[in-house]
Motif scaffolding. Structure first.
Motif, PDB file in Angstrom:
ATOM      1  N   SER A  18      -3.667  -3.274  11.433  1.00 13.05           N
ATOM      2  CA  SER A  18      -3.300  -2.181  11.656  1.00 13.05           C
ATOM      3  C   SER A  18      -2.043  -2.019  12.163  1.00 13.05           C
ATOM      4  N   LEU A  19      -2.093  -2.385  12.815  1.00 13.99           N
ATOM      5  CA  LEU A  19      -0.537  -1.425  13.584  1.00 13.99           C
ATOM      6  C   LEU A  19       1.014  -1.908  12.912  1.00 13.99           C
ATOM      7  N   ASP A  20       0.684  -3.452  12.895  1.00 11.96           N
ATOM      8  CA  ASP A  20       1.538  -3.737  11.838  1.00 11.96           C
ATOM      9  C   ASP A  20       2.066  -2.960  11.115  1.00 11.96           C
ATOM     10  N   VAL A  21       0.980  -3.135   9.814  1.00 12.40           N
ATOM     11  CA  VAL A  21       1.094  -2.061   9.330  1.00 12.40           C
ATOM     12  C   VAL A  21       1.611  -0.763   9.418  1.00 12.40           C
ATOM     13  N   ILE A 280      -9.801   0.997   8.279  1.00 13.57           N
ATOM     14  CA  ILE A 280      -9.431   0.707   6.708  1.00 13.57           C
ATOM     15  C   ILE A 280      -9.663  -1.346   7.071  1.00 13.57           C
ATOM     16  N   ILE A 281      -8.811  -1.836   7.904  1.00 10.83           N
ATOM     17  CA  ILE A 281      -7.778  -2.767   7.622  1.00 10.83           C
ATOM     18  C   ILE A 281      -8.802  -3.835   8.495  1.00 10.83           C
ATOM     19  N   ARG A 286     -10.097  -4.351   4.189  1.00  9.83           N
ATOM     20  CA  ARG A 286      -9.279  -4.339   2.679  1.00  9.83           C
ATOM     21  C   ARG A 286      -7.717  -4.396   3.392  1.00  9.83           C
ATOM     22  N   ARG A 287      -6.878  -5.452   2.774  1.00  9.30           N
ATOM     23  CA  ARG A 287      -5.897  -6.275   3.513  1.00  9.30           C
ATOM     24  C   ARG A 287      -5.371  -6.293   2.151  1.00  9.30           C
ATOM     25  N   MET A 291       1.115  -6.569   2.130  1.00  8.07           N
ATOM     26  CA  MET A 291       1.332  -7.169   2.126  1.00  8.07           C
ATOM     27  C   MET A 291       2.526  -6.455   1.875  1.00  8.07           C
ATOM     28  N   PRO A 292       3.529  -5.260   1.552  1.00  6.50           N
ATOM     29  CA  PRO A 292       4.249  -5.035   1.943  1.00  6.50           C
ATOM     30  C   PRO A 292       5.071  -3.943   3.042  1.00  6.50           C
ATOM     31  N   PHE A 293       4.011  -4.304   3.696  1.00  9.11           N
ATOM     32  CA  PHE A 293       4.478  -2.770   4.770  1.00  9.11           C
ATOM     33  C   PHE A 293       3.956  -3.604   6.124  1.00  9.11           C
ATOM     34  N   LEU A 294       3.821  -5.291   5.943  1.00 12.86           N
ATOM     35  CA  LEU A 294       3.755  -6.255   6.902  1.00 12.86           C
ATOM     36  C   LEU A 294       5.625  -6.752   6.999  1.00 12.86           C
TER      37      LEU A 294
END
Length: 365
Positions: A18-21, A280-281, A286-287, A291-294
């Motif tokens: 979640s922090l990476d997102v 959420i993540i 729910r991942r 991916m686009p945000f990672l």
């Protein structure tokens, strides 16, 4: 460039995705709001002075997240002021600040040649560098129990400076403008407004802002279970949002001077968003959408710098006019065309970042 494994960013065996997102959402947002063309929706414009738009959230979110990441990073060294750690902090500070100067110089180069006479000294990268440096040295030289007292001291002192120095004036009489002119010189300032939005004085509350993120990083690491982490972020976020909301009546929300109410409100919103994303993540798992945000979250500064260099180069050689013309020929509404134009920058940077993400190549700046 450094290829890394999927080492945890929380010190546990499972990475806190979640922090990476959240970092990726923030960086993609920074690129989006910086690269419109012509008519732009109000929500994608920075507030002219007092007030706050969604656009005004992206930079403070990045600093808050950087504060969390600084705690996580230096925790691996037990916050010891070793020669290795100090060199690392100095090197990263200098590199980030220098990249900011190079971006400004690149924009000047295409207009005035190699002259440095009008080189802007400060900027987004420069503020990031100074905030990182201050938070990092605080982390290794000061007892962490003093984090909140230091934050409050900075914000109270800054409040007094603004009150005594005409700090909410939208002209050259503003104390922030006077300090920048006295120290940096008029020729080396931002000239699209009287007050430089990344000026010297406003860096002080931005440091406090980063330290709030640092404090939340400490609480996160000291909380064992993920549900407890979520509760902590939501609780801290709620308190800061209420405090920022109440303070805005005497100290308006203002990004350009980084007002104390703006610090508290944006930190609160970022903490709240981190708590929601963690639920959420990291808890619900729910991942599928992340991916686009990672892609942006794993190489944030590299992709941001790339977008800035692209914007400068394209703007000076006419490529941006051609791209917008093609988009506008399909999308007649100028506001939607501008949004689509900005999204092309986000998409282009994402396409560059995707193979790096797939190969786990993380370019550390």
């Amino acid at each position: 460039m450094k290829k890394q494994n999927t080492e945890s960013n929380t010190g546990s065996s499972k990475r806190l995705v979640s922090l990476d997102v959240l970092r990726g959402i923030t960086v993609a947002g920074m690129i989006l709001v910086n690269d419109g063309y012509g008519d732009t929706f109000v929500t994608l414009q920075h507030s002219k002075w007092n007030g706050m738009t969604p656009c005004d959230l992206v930079f403070p979110f990045f600093l808050f997240i950087m504060g969390i990441s600084t705690y996580i990073s230096l925790r691996k060294y037990q916050f010891q002021a070793t020669a290795q750690v100090i060199r690392k902090i100095f090197r990263r500070t200098v590199v980030i600040f220098a990249i900011g100067l190079l971006i400004n110089w690149f924009a000047l180069l295409l207009k005035e040649g190699f002259s440095l006479e009008h080189l802007r000294i400060m900027g987004v990268m420069q503020r990031i560098a100074l905030c990182y440096c201050a938070a990092s040295f605080f982390a290794i030289f000061v007892n962490h129990r003093y984090t909140l007292p230091v934050v409050f001291a900075i914000l109270i002192a800054y409040t007094l400076v603004l009150a005594l120095g005409n700090g909410y004036a939208q002209d050259a009489s503003n104390i922030a403008a006077r300090i920048d002119n006295a120290i940096l010189g008029y020729d080396h300032l931002y000239h699209k407004s009287a007050v430089d939005p990344e000026g010297l004085l406003g860096t002080l509350p931005a440091i406090a802002h980063t330290l709030i993120g640092f404090f939340c990083g400490k609480l996160m690491m000291e909380t064992k279970d993920k549900l407890g982490k979520v509760t902590m972020f939501l609780l801290v976020g709620g308190i800061l949002i209420i405090a920022g909301y109440l303070l805005q009546y005497g100290m308006p929300l203002n990004k350009r001077i980084w007002s104390p109410s703006y610090v508290l409100m944006t930190c609160g919103l970022c903490a709240t968003m981190q708590g929601i994303l963690m639920w959420i993540i990291d808890i619900q798992g729910r991942r599928g959408w992340t991916m686009p945000f990672l892609v942006f979250g794993m190489n944030p500064l590299f992709l941001y710098v790339l977008s800035e260099l692209m914007a400068i180069a394209f703007g000076n050689c006419g490529v941006n006019d051609w791209i917008y013309g093609v988009i506008h020929s399909v999308v007649s509404n100028t506001y939607l065309a501008s949004l689509c134009y900005a999204l092309t920058y986000v998409l282009t940077c994402g396409l560059v970042g995707y193979p790096l993400y797939r190969k786990k190549i993380y370019i550390k700046i």
